[in-house]
Design a protein around this motif. Structure first.
Motif, PDB file in Angstrom:
ATOM      1  N   UNK A  45       0.797  -1.224   0.000  1.00  0.00           N
ATOM      2  CA  UNK A  45       0.000   0.000   0.000  1.00  0.00           C
ATOM      3  C   UNK A  45       0.839   1.288   0.000  1.00  0.00           C
ATOM      4  N   UNK A  46       2.133   1.177  -0.322  1.00  0.00           N
ATOM      5  CA  UNK A  46       2.984   2.368  -0.277  1.00  0.00           C
ATOM      6  C   UNK A  46       2.476   3.489  -1.179  1.00  0.00           C
ATOM      7  N   UNK A  47       2.260   3.181  -2.442  1.00  0.00           N
ATOM      8  CA  UNK A  47       1.883   4.265  -3.349  1.00  0.00           C
ATOM      9  C   UNK A  47       0.512   4.855  -2.976  1.00  0.00           C
ATOM     10  N   UNK A  48      -0.513   4.016  -2.721  1.00  0.00           N
ATOM     11  CA  UNK A  48      -1.779   4.604  -2.234  1.00  0.00           C
ATOM     12  C   UNK A  48      -1.555   5.466  -0.989  1.00  0.00           C
ATOM     13  N   UNK A  49      -0.669   5.025  -0.108  1.00  0.00           N
ATOM     14  CA  UNK A  49      -0.374   5.791   1.089  1.00  0.00           C
ATOM     15  C   UNK A  49       0.255   7.148   0.743  1.00  0.00           C
ATOM     16  N   UNK A  56      -4.565   7.975   0.214  1.00  0.00           N
ATOM     17  CA  UNK A  56      -5.843   7.262   0.239  1.00  0.00           C
ATOM     18  C   UNK A  56      -6.317   7.099   1.678  1.00  0.00           C
ATOM     19  N   UNK A  57      -7.632   6.905   1.845  1.00  0.00           N
ATOM     20  CA  UNK A  57      -8.172   6.676   3.187  1.00  0.00           C
ATOM     21  C   UNK A  57      -7.855   5.248   3.620  1.00  0.00           C
ATOM     22  N   UNK A  58      -7.920   5.036   4.928  1.00  0.00           N
ATOM     23  CA  UNK A  58      -7.613   3.734   5.508  1.00  0.00           C
ATOM     24  C   UNK A  58      -8.512   2.657   4.913  1.00  0.00           C
ATOM     25  N   UNK A  59      -9.763   2.989   4.786  1.00  0.00           N
ATOM     26  CA  UNK A  59     -10.750   2.022   4.321  1.00  0.00           C
ATOM     27  C   UNK A  59     -10.463   1.625   2.870  1.00  0.00           C
ATOM     28  N   UNK A  60     -10.174   2.617   2.040  1.00  0.00           N
ATOM     29  CA  UNK A  60      -9.873   2.333   0.636  1.00  0.00           C
ATOM     30  C   UNK A  60      -8.643   1.446   0.501  1.00  0.00           C
ATOM     31  N   UNK A  61      -7.641   1.735   1.351  1.00  0.00           N
ATOM     32  CA  UNK A  61      -6.411   0.957   1.292  1.00  0.00           C
ATOM     33  C   UNK A  61      -6.673  -0.492   1.665  1.00  0.00           C
ATOM     34  N   UNK A  62      -7.445  -0.681   2.736  1.00  0.00           N
ATOM     35  CA  UNK A  62      -7.782  -2.026   3.220  1.00  0.00           C
ATOM     36  C   UNK A  62      -8.470  -2.821   2.101  1.00  0.00           C
ATOM     37  N   UNK A 122      -1.926   1.308  -6.978  1.00  0.00           N
ATOM     38  CA  UNK A 122      -2.694   2.528  -7.219  1.00  0.00           C
ATOM     39  C   UNK A 122      -3.305   2.512  -8.623  1.00  0.00           C
ATOM     40  N   UNK A 123      -3.370   1.312  -9.229  1.00  0.00           N
ATOM     41  CA  UNK A 123      -3.965   1.130 -10.533  1.00  0.00           C
ATOM     42  C   UNK A 123      -3.361   2.049 -11.596  1.00  0.00           C
ATOM     43  N   UNK A 124      -2.022   2.010 -11.739  1.00  0.00           N
ATOM     44  CA  UNK A 124      -1.387   2.878 -12.738  1.00  0.00           C
ATOM     45  C   UNK A 124      -1.668   2.339 -14.140  1.00  0.00           C
ATOM     46  N   UNK A 125      -1.807   3.213 -15.125  1.00  0.00           N
ATOM     47  CA  UNK A 125      -2.089   2.729 -16.480  1.00  0.00           C
ATOM     48  C   UNK A 125      -0.887   2.017 -17.103  1.00  0.00           C
ATOM     49  N   UNK A 126       0.306   2.388 -16.626  1.00  0.00           N
ATOM     50  CA  UNK A 126       1.536   1.883 -17.238  1.00  0.00           C
ATOM     51  C   UNK A 126       2.355   1.120 -16.201  1.00  0.00           C
ATOM     52  N   UNK A 127       2.966   0.005 -16.629  1.00  0.00           N
ATOM     53  CA  UNK A 127       3.852  -0.726 -15.723  1.00  0.00           C
ATOM     54  C   UNK A 127       5.195  -0.987 -16.368  1.00  0.00           C
ATOM     55  N   UNK A 128       6.248  -0.871 -15.549  1.00  0.00           N
ATOM     56  CA  UNK A 128       7.588  -1.208 -16.005  1.00  0.00           C
ATOM     57  C   UNK A 128       8.050  -2.412 -15.196  1.00  0.00           C
ATOM     58  N   UNK A 129       8.512  -3.441 -15.882  1.00  0.00           N
ATOM     59  CA  UNK A 129       8.942  -4.637 -15.166  1.00  0.00           C
ATOM     60  C   UNK A 129      10.345  -5.009 -15.617  1.00  0.00           C
ATOM     61  N   UNK A 130      11.298  -4.963 -14.700  1.00  0.00           N
ATOM     62  CA  UNK A 130      12.698  -5.214 -15.023  1.00  0.00           C
ATOM     63  C   UNK A 130      13.081  -6.634 -14.591  1.00  0.00           C
ATOM     64  N   UNK A 186      -8.512  -2.247  -1.144  1.00  0.00           N
ATOM     65  CA  UNK A 186      -7.638  -2.453  -2.289  1.00  0.00           C
ATOM     66  C   UNK A 186      -6.661  -3.599  -2.024  1.00  0.00           C
ATOM     67  N   UNK A 187      -6.129  -3.624  -0.800  1.00  0.00           N
ATOM     68  CA  UNK A 187      -5.182  -4.674  -0.438  1.00  0.00           C
ATOM     69  C   UNK A 187      -5.840  -6.046  -0.564  1.00  0.00           C
ATOM     70  N   UNK A 188      -7.048  -6.160  -0.056  1.00  0.00           N
ATOM     71  CA  UNK A 188      -7.790  -7.424  -0.125  1.00  0.00           C
ATOM     72  C   UNK A 188      -7.951  -7.865  -1.568  1.00  0.00           C
ATOM     73  N   UNK A 189      -8.348  -6.912  -2.394  1.00  0.00           N
ATOM     74  CA  UNK A 189      -8.618  -7.230  -3.787  1.00  0.00           C
ATOM     75  C   UNK A 189      -7.340  -7.706  -4.496  1.00  0.00           C
ATOM     76  N   UNK A 190      -6.229  -7.008  -4.227  1.00  0.00           N
ATOM     77  CA  UNK A 190      -4.968  -7.361  -4.867  1.00  0.00           C
ATOM     78  C   UNK A 190      -4.492  -8.737  -4.410  1.00  0.00           C
ATOM     79  N   UNK A 191      -4.637  -9.015  -3.115  1.00  0.00           N
ATOM     80  CA  UNK A 191      -4.203 -10.308  -2.594  1.00  0.00           C
ATOM     81  C   UNK A 191      -5.055 -11.425  -3.197  1.00  0.00           C
ATOM     82  N   UNK A 192      -6.339 -11.147  -3.419  1.00  0.00           N
ATOM     83  CA  UNK A 192      -7.201 -12.118  -4.082  1.00  0.00           C
ATOM     84  C   UNK A 192      -6.693 -12.467  -5.468  1.00  0.00           C
TER      85      UNK A 192
END
Lengths: 217, 330
Positions: free
Chosen positions: B98-102, B106-112, B153-161, B114-120
């Motif tokens: 949750x670093x970037x949302x933080x 973002x609010x605590x609730x939104x972060x919580x 934070x749902x960025x449109x672009x990703x860089x993967x090295x 989002x984290x759940x959804x990503x872990x799913x």
């Protein structure tokens, strides 16, 4: 044994007062040394040239015999009528504490895994966020180790401060030497050792308490 | 969308790491930067989020010149995953993800949530892992966390090295598949650095092959395997590129064009294989002679027919080798 108990009974309040005096002198010096040393150490990681110079000066400082440094303080502070007592001793102790604090802070921050730093920058942290969220927490144990070294050094060197009238446990030892009183000498030395152990133990507890679990060991 | 416009990187000593590279990563596509070490692929990637400066030319993100944006803002809009996962050991898994949302407040609730959804998404239990620290996880789990942190934070672009480069082959393949599944859902515009040809073929919508900082070819994996534009590209993909290209085809495609063999109910020593399996794996299964007969089944388990080495060879011959450039020079 009786003689020992009697000696302690008579002198206990004085020993206690001197211990407190010693602790305040060292504590104040460490506090100021931290306020100078930690930010300086962090700043030096951004300036290699200056880092070398500063670390060398700090090293040289530590090699000056303590009695000589205290001696030098007297004429300097005489100018402002503070030649002897708390102030010159305090300043000397601040100088002695600099090397371990600056060096450990500098080394600890520099040695933060570059990949981790890269990730922090890549995620969009500002330099100050990176410092407080990533670099300092991960450098914390090494910085604390430097502070502990500085505290123990200062408690030891603080004994000499008695010679320039700054008080503390050194008073017991210097009086013992001039009077040939072994009770005083031994009591003073043991009290210094106990103070050093207590201070170090306390700092070790802080270090363990606030070191991230995953980087402990 | 990321557009490279004569992008060039010259270091102070005069070494040019990237020479006037031109190409566009379309929205929702994975483009793999591939090439031998020292070809400038990582430098090019790091120029996108300005971890490396741009000496000349431009990089446009969704039509905006990257240099016109504030570098901190820019990086927060771009997911970034590195090989060593770069998780912070002083933070729990939840804090890491949750670093970037933080940082964005973002609010605590939104972060919580989002984290759940990503872990799913990566089938990890958010309750169980949220409070743990990175060192308590396996390498594969850490790398998954690294991936969802970039997505946080749902960025449109990703860089993967080389995000999966440090994993063992079995785990790597699993995570690649998992990631492709996630990508189907999230449809990010992804620039992906790899030195592994198989990974590139597997992951890429298109491949950028680089040498000495210059773009050698920009094409889909199959085009690159079948119609290499230069001797370098041909050699880079190797003599077995025909076999490599099999991994881009499924049994279903073979069935549609050549058809399958009749299967013999009398043979008892049989194994089954799903019709969506790729042909490269199918071929190695056949070569290993795991059974006397390999029966192809669809998702419902209906038997469609048998597959043999002969059939795969035929398909390779007509569908892949038949392409003109390979016949001439291959």
């Amino acid at each position: 044994m009786d003689k020992w108990l009697k000696f302690l009974e008579i002198n206990a309040p004085r020993i206690f007062d001197l211990t407190i005096e010693h602790a305040i002198l060292v504590g104040a010096a460490i506090l100021v040394a931290l306020l100078i040393g930690v930010p300086l150490g962090i700043y030096l990681t951004t300036n290699d040239y200056l880092a070398e110079t500063v670390l060398q000066i700090a090293s040289v400082m530590l090699t000056i015999p303590s009695i000589a440094l205290f001696g030098v303080m007297i004429p300097i502070f005489s100018i402002v009528n503070l030649g002897i007592g708390f102030v010159p001793a305090f300043v000397a102790l601040v100088l002695y504490a600099q090397l371990p604090i600056i060096r450990n802070t500098y080394t600890a921050i520099r040695n933060v895994d570059p990949e981790m730093r890269d990730a922090a920058i890549g995620l969009g942290m500002k330099p100050i966020q990176r410092l407080f969220r990533v670099e300092i927490p991960n450098a914390f144990p090494v910085i604390m180790a430097g502070i502990r070294t500085a505290v123990v050094i200062n408690i030891g060197i603080g004994v000499i401060a008695a010679y320039i009238g700054a008080g503390g446990l050194g008073v017991l030892i210097t009086q013992g030497i001039t009077r040939g009183d072994n009770y005083l000498i031994i009591t003073g030395s043991v009290a210094v050792a106990i103070l050093a152990m207590i201070a170090d133990g306390f700092l070790m507890w802080i270090q363990k308490r606030y070191t991230p679990k995953s980087i402990a060991n | 969308m990321i557009t490279f416009d004569k992008t060039t990187k010259t270091y102070d000593g005069g070494v040019t790491a990237v020479k006037g590279v031109d190409f566009t990563v379309e929205k929702g596509e994975i483009v793999v930067l591939l090439g031998p070490s020292g070809c400038g692929k990582t430098t090019l990637l790091r120029m996108v989020n300005r971890l490396e400066s741009i000496s000349d030319g431009k990089i446009m993100i969704d039509g905006e010149d990257s240099m016109s944006l504030d570098s901190i803002e820019l990086r927060r809009k771009i997911g970034y995953v590195i090989q060593s996962n770069g998780l912070f050991p002083n933070m729990t898994i939840e804090e890491n993800v949750m670093i970037v949302p933080d940082l964005l407040g973002w609010s605590k609730k939104d972060k919580k949530e989002r984290f759940k959804k990503l872990m799913n998404m990566i089938s990890m239990d958010s309750e169980k892992f949220g409070k743990r620290y990175p060192h308590e996880l396996s390498g594969g789990q850490q790398q998954r966390i690294g991936v969802i942190r970039a997505l946080a934070a749902d960025p449109p672009v990703m860089l993967m090295d080389e995000p999966f480069g440090a994993l063992d082959p079995i785990i790597r393949e699993k995570i690649q598949d998992e990631f492709l599944q996630i990508q189907k859902e999230v449809k990010k515009t992804i620039l992906f650095v790899s030195h592994d040809i198989d990974e590139a073929i597997r992951m890429a919508d298109k491949i950028v092959l680089l040498r000495g900082g210059e773009l050698m070819q920009y094409d889909t994996p199959s085009e690159m395997l079948v119609r290499p534009k230069s001797e370098f590209v041909r050699e880079f993909f190797g003599k077995d590129r025909a076999i490599k290209s099999l991994s881009l085809h499924t049994i279903r495609e073979l069935q549609d064009i050549i058809g399958l063999a009749e299967f013999d109910e009398g043979i008892t020593d049989t194994i089954t294989i799903n019709v969506n399996h790729d042909l490269r794996n199918t071929l190695s299964m056949l070569l290993n002679q795991e059974a006397d007969q390999v029966i192809v089944v669809d998702d419902e388990g209906n038997k469609l027919g048998a597959i043999t080495i002969d059939i795969v060879q035929k398909y390779l011959h007509f569908e892949i080798k038949a392409k003109p450039t390979l016949v001439e020079k291959g």
